[in-house]
Design a protein around this motif. Structure first.
Motif, PDB file in Angstrom:
ATOM      1  N   ARG A 329       0.820  -1.212   0.000  1.00  0.00           N
ATOM      2  CA  ARG A 329       0.000   0.000   0.000  1.00  0.00           C
ATOM      3  C   ARG A 329       0.857   1.266   0.000  1.00  0.00           C
ATOM      4  O   ARG A 329       0.400   2.323  -0.405  1.00  0.00           O
ATOM      5  CB  ARG A 329      -0.941  -0.018   1.213  1.00  0.00           C
ATOM      6  N   PHE A 330       2.096   1.135   0.445  1.00  0.00           N
ATOM      7  CA  PHE A 330       2.997   2.284   0.429  1.00  0.00           C
ATOM      8  C   PHE A 330       3.855   2.319  -0.833  1.00  0.00           C
ATOM      9  O   PHE A 330       3.885   3.321  -1.550  1.00  0.00           O
ATOM     10  CB  PHE A 330       3.910   2.261   1.661  1.00  0.00           C
ATOM     11  N   ILE A 331       4.546   1.221  -1.128  1.00  0.00           N
ATOM     12  CA  ILE A 331       5.553   1.266  -2.193  1.00  0.00           C
ATOM     13  C   ILE A 331       4.965   1.110  -3.592  1.00  0.00           C
ATOM     14  O   ILE A 331       5.485   1.691  -4.553  1.00  0.00           O
ATOM     15  CB  ILE A 331       6.657   0.209  -1.959  1.00  0.00           C
ATOM     16  N   ASN A 332       3.886   0.346  -3.753  1.00  0.00           N
ATOM     17  CA  ASN A 332       3.407   0.081  -5.109  1.00  0.00           C
ATOM     18  C   ASN A 332       2.900   1.314  -5.854  1.00  0.00           C
ATOM     19  O   ASN A 332       3.194   1.476  -7.039  1.00  0.00           O
ATOM     20  CB  ASN A 332       2.340  -1.018  -5.074  1.00  0.00           C
ATOM     21  N   PRO A 333       2.144   2.210  -5.212  1.00  0.00           N
ATOM     22  CA  PRO A 333       1.783   3.439  -5.938  1.00  0.00           C
ATOM     23  C   PRO A 333       3.012   4.245  -6.360  1.00  0.00           C
ATOM     24  O   PRO A 333       3.025   4.852  -7.438  1.00  0.00           O
ATOM     25  CB  PRO A 333       0.935   4.205  -4.908  1.00  0.00           C
ATOM     26  N   ILE A 334       4.048   4.254  -5.531  1.00  0.00           N
ATOM     27  CA  ILE A 334       5.291   4.945  -5.874  1.00  0.00           C
ATOM     28  C   ILE A 334       5.951   4.264  -7.064  1.00  0.00           C
ATOM     29  O   ILE A 334       6.386   4.919  -8.024  1.00  0.00           O
ATOM     30  CB  ILE A 334       6.234   4.981  -4.651  1.00  0.00           C
ATOM     31  N   ALA A 335       6.032   2.936  -7.015  1.00  0.00           N
ATOM     32  CA  ALA A 335       6.649   2.191  -8.114  1.00  0.00           C
ATOM     33  C   ALA A 335       5.870   2.392  -9.412  1.00  0.00           C
ATOM     34  O   ALA A 335       6.467   2.578 -10.488  1.00  0.00           O
ATOM     35  CB  ALA A 335       6.717   0.699  -7.762  1.00  0.00           C
ATOM     36  N   GLU A 336       4.552   2.367  -9.338  1.00  0.00           N
ATOM     37  CA  GLU A 336       3.744   2.588 -10.543  1.00  0.00           C
ATOM     38  C   GLU A 336       3.996   3.976 -11.122  1.00  0.00           C
ATOM     39  O   GLU A 336       4.164   4.138 -12.338  1.00  0.00           O
ATOM     40  CB  GLU A 336       2.261   2.436 -10.197  1.00  0.00           C
ATOM     41  N   HIS A 337       4.021   4.978 -10.266  1.00  0.00           N
ATOM     42  CA  HIS A 337       4.236   6.350 -10.714  1.00  0.00           C
ATOM     43  C   HIS A 337       5.596   6.496 -11.390  1.00  0.00           C
ATOM     44  O   HIS A 337       5.720   7.124 -12.453  1.00  0.00           O
ATOM     45  CB  HIS A 337       4.134   7.293  -9.511  1.00  0.00           C
ATOM     46  N   VAL A 338       6.624   5.884 -10.794  1.00  0.00           N
ATOM     47  CA  VAL A 338       7.976   5.978 -11.355  1.00  0.00           C
ATOM     48  C   VAL A 338       8.037   5.327 -12.740  1.00  0.00           C
ATOM     49  O   VAL A 338       8.633   5.874 -13.671  1.00  0.00           O
ATOM     50  CB  VAL A 338       9.003   5.331 -10.402  1.00  0.00           C
TER      51      VAL A 338
END
Length: 764
Positions: A329-338
């Motif tokens: 829930r924390f890292i995946n939105p960041i990874a998707e955005h990157v």
């Protein structure tokens, strides 16, 4: 004075426990006194209608006395909390070190010596008549024990120092003035001290830096501590600023001590952020931190106002994310955005690299592994490589579209189906995350770090464990299997999307080893000789307890053919397969027919691996026949060593390397360890003298040399036969039956070889 090994081992912590109990009584008594003072004389004083000088003096005295009693209660509560936490942690550490020293060390024949400075060394005690020769396993066990004891002592020393410092602050040193700094736990005190040191930034002395790292090292995974620490930095932006300034300070110049401290901080901050952002922990940062990090990702964060040095938020965050097991829930939105930002402009972040830099390490990844830290894509993939549950979701969940500022765009659509498809495109443009000058030797592998990180993320997604977990473990389920099926479909000799990047091949090999049971299962029905019921009975359930599924006969073969063509991949898969074969046969001793069917299939897989490597050798050295022969001899020598070394030590020694096929899956821990053992054996198995002898004598018709070479050429058959021979003996086969079985197993082995060497079509 630092706590020593002898202190931790011998100190009577019962006295500290008594002190905790005494302080608890004091806390209770002072609580009663404080309540009485507040409800009694203070309440009566406030209600009284006094006048004159006596009234003001008396009321002030009553108020001050009430406050002092309340302060005494707060101070006593703080001291009790600190002592209680310290006592609990020290007792646990003392128990662990006593077990290590008093039980494990004697069991290994090891003695522990205090060498001062909070350090110990372990050594093998000499026994009269003993040769003092030790196996590598024994030496490794001794070193692991020494390292563990030193970690326990260091942890206890940190608790002792933190406790002393917090008690001093809580007491304040003024016997006439109670109530100073109050703590609810030792975590509070340690987080406060860490924050004090962090505020110094690059001005920290090395001694202060060591103190900060020591506090964080033993508390980073504690959500109470890590949450308080990150909050103390101010917020997401301030956390990135702190990391960025420390990263540039540590990677600048050639100060190895400072760089080592910065590397420790990078790891500690990553582990702390992972625990602080897990919403399932009792203490955690607000969910808004993830959104704020995404917002900052494309913004410049100023690090040095005097030089104008700034970095994108994602470049800084990428350095931290390389360590820690993050919640999806924390890292995946960041990874998707990157990934989405990269797709729009692959060079966006690379344009921020300093031009003409002579210091190639200067940047936001002090670890020195996988790039200089200017490409956040590498950082988030490494983060997923340590976050198996998040990686699994990242490669399977539907993609979400994000705007430039990191907010969700519900109206937008993406032009790719999944992140697996996007990142595994053959034409995916990986940034050169390096400060190396174009054309230099260092620049040759600048684009390797991205694919290498992708391999690590796929390892975590398919094995359910961090790619570099120590000890390694497997946590497979239906979702991990489906991702592995996609990996096999994408990376094989028949793939229409092209071969994998060289930097990914070691990861593919380890993934293959983790699924060696399913690869065997997939090959079983090759040629239509097996039936589904029989195959299911022989191989049992899959790792998650569900019915086992096949990757497909040709798909499994094509994947193994690709991986085993390289020397390292061949050794990894072959080592895993030999261990799996031997242990699997051992579990089928009560069913002769199933055991022999399993043995024939294992021999086919042996043949596939050997012939795949032979193809790879001939392709690699196609213009040098001598080199081809040497490499094939090397392969044979390694196989022989594997069978007599790793396999004997593992299976014959009674280690449960692989759960039996009837029980299910490859063991949760040992296969990767065996592969490491194999690799270390490989480096010494064929010394230069062996290869030189073969090269010098092979073409001179020397009878002994020819016999040696012929034996080496047959080692594949021997490799296929050795575990079967042990099985045959175990089930009571007569020598005549064994002699009859040997050529049958050899035929299965040759069938595996011929399916590749005959150049049959590579797709079903």
């Amino acid at each position: 004075m630092a706590l020593t090994y002898a202190d931790l081992l011998e100190v009577d912590l019962g006295k500290l426990g008594t002190a905790v109990s005494d302080w608890k009584k004091s806390v209770d008594a002072l609580k009663t006194a404080a309540e009485s003072a507040r409800k009694g004389m203070r309440a009566k004083s406030d209600a009284a209608r006094w006048a004159g000088v006596n009234a003001s003096v008396t009321r002030e005295f009553v108020t001050k006395t009430t406050k002092e009693i309340s302060d005494l209660h707060s101070e006593a509560s703080s001291i009790h909390s600190l002592l209680s936490d310290g006592h609990t942690e020290l007792v646990a550490l003392q128990k662990k070190i006593r077990v290590a020293v008093q039980q494990e060390a004697p069991g290994l024949g090891v003695r522990v010596e205090d060498i001062g400075g909070g350090k110990v060394r372990c050594y093998f005690a000499h026994v009269r008549g003993d040769t003092d020769e030790r196996t590598q396993e024994e030496r490794d066990s001794k070193q692991e024990l020494e390292d563990r004891i030193n970690r326990l002592v260091a942890h206890a020393s940190e608790i002792d120092s933190s406790l002393a410092r917090a008690l001093a602050k809580s007491h304040g040193g003024d016997k006439h003035n109670a109530g100073h700094r109050s703590y609810e736990s030792l975590d509070d005190a340690q987080a406060e001290r860490a924050a004090e040191l962090a505020k110094l930034g690059p001005e920290m002395s090395d001694k202060q830096y060591m103190e900060l790292n020591s506090i964080m090292k033993f508390n980073a995974r504690d959500a109470d501590f890590s949450t308080d620490f990150y909050k103390s930095l101010g917020g997401p932006k301030e956390a990135l600023e702190f990391y960025g300034r420390m990263s540039l300070d540590g990677t600048m110049g050639d100060n190895k001590e400072r760089l080592a401290l910065t590397r420790q901080l990078q790891r500690n901050m990553g582990l702390a952020l992972a625990s602080a952002t897990d919403p399932d922990n009792r203490s955690h940062l607000p969910a808004s931190w993830s959104g704020e990090f995404r917002k900052l990702g494309t913004q410049r964060v100023e690090l040095n106002p005097h030089s104008g040095m700034s970095a994108y938020g994602y470049q800084l965050l990428g350095g931290i994310l390389r360590y820690g097991n993050y919640d999806a829930r924390f890292i995946n939105p960041i990874a998707e955005h990157v990934v989405q930002l990269h797709k729009k402009d692959p060079d966006r972040f690379m344009a921020n690299r300093p031009v003409g830099a002579s210091d190639l390490d200067w940047g936001f990844n002090p670890s020195g592994k996988s790039g200089a830290g200017y490409d956040p894509l590498t950082g988030v993939l490494e983060g997923l490589g340590h976050s198996p549950e998040a990686a699994k979701k990242f490669f399977t969940d539907p993609a979400t579209a994000y705007r430039e500022d990191g907010t969700v765009d519900k109206k937008a659509t993406l032009d790719f189906k999944s992140y697996f498809d996007e990142l595994n495109r053959n034409d995916f443009e990986w940034p050169p995350d390096s400060l190396a000058h174009a054309g230099s030797d260092e620049a040759k592998h600048a684009r390797d770090v991205g694919p290498n990180a992708l391999g690590h993320a796929l390892e975590a997604a398919t094995t359910g464990s961090a790619w570099d977990a120590d000890p390694p473990a497997l946590h497979r389920d239906e979702e991990t299997w489906k991702i592995m099926e996609k990996v096999i479909g994408r990376y094989n000799v028949a793939s229409e999307d092209g071969l994998p990047h060289e930097a990914m091949k070691d990861s593919l090999a380890r993934m293959g080893a983790a699924y060696i049971d399913d690869l065997n299962y997939s090959i079983m029905d090759w040629g239509g000789t097996g039936d589904e019921l029989g195959r299911g009975r022989i191989f049992g359930e899959s790792g998650d307890g569900s019915k086992r599924a096949s990757f497909g006969q040709w798909e499994a073969r094509n994947f193994m053919m690709l991986v085993a063509a390289d020397e390292d991949g061949y050794q990894t898969l072959s080592a895993a397969h030999q261990v799996y074969s031997a242990s699997g046969l051992a579990s089928l001793e009560d069913n002769r027919d199933d055991g022999l069917a399993f043995a024939h299939n294992a021999a086919k897989v042996n043949g596939i691996l050997d012939e795949s490597r032979s193809h790879g050798i001939r392709e690699e050295f196609k213009d040098d026949e001598t080199a081809v022969i040497m490499e094939e001899n090397k392969q044979a020598e390694w196989r022989k060593t594997l069978m007599t070394g790793v396999l004997t030590a593992g299976v014959a020694g009674g280690t449960a390397l692989v759960l039996g096929p009837a029980a299910g899956v490859v063991a949760t821990t040992v296969i990767p360890v065996v592969m490491e053992s194999g690799a270390s054996t490989i480096s010494t198995a064929y010394g230069n003298h062996t290869m030189e002898y073969l090269q010098d004598n092979e073409y001179k018709n020397d009878p002994r040399a020819l016999r040696d070479v012929q034996e080496l050429e047959r080692v594949g058959e021997r490799g296929a036969w050795s575990p079967v021979r042990n099985y045959a003996i175990a089930i009571g086969m007569t020598q005549a039956e064994q002699l009859a079985l040997n050529p049958e197993i050899e035929q299965s082995y040759l069938a595996g070889k011929s399916a590749i060497s005959s150049n049959e079509k590579v797709s079903a």
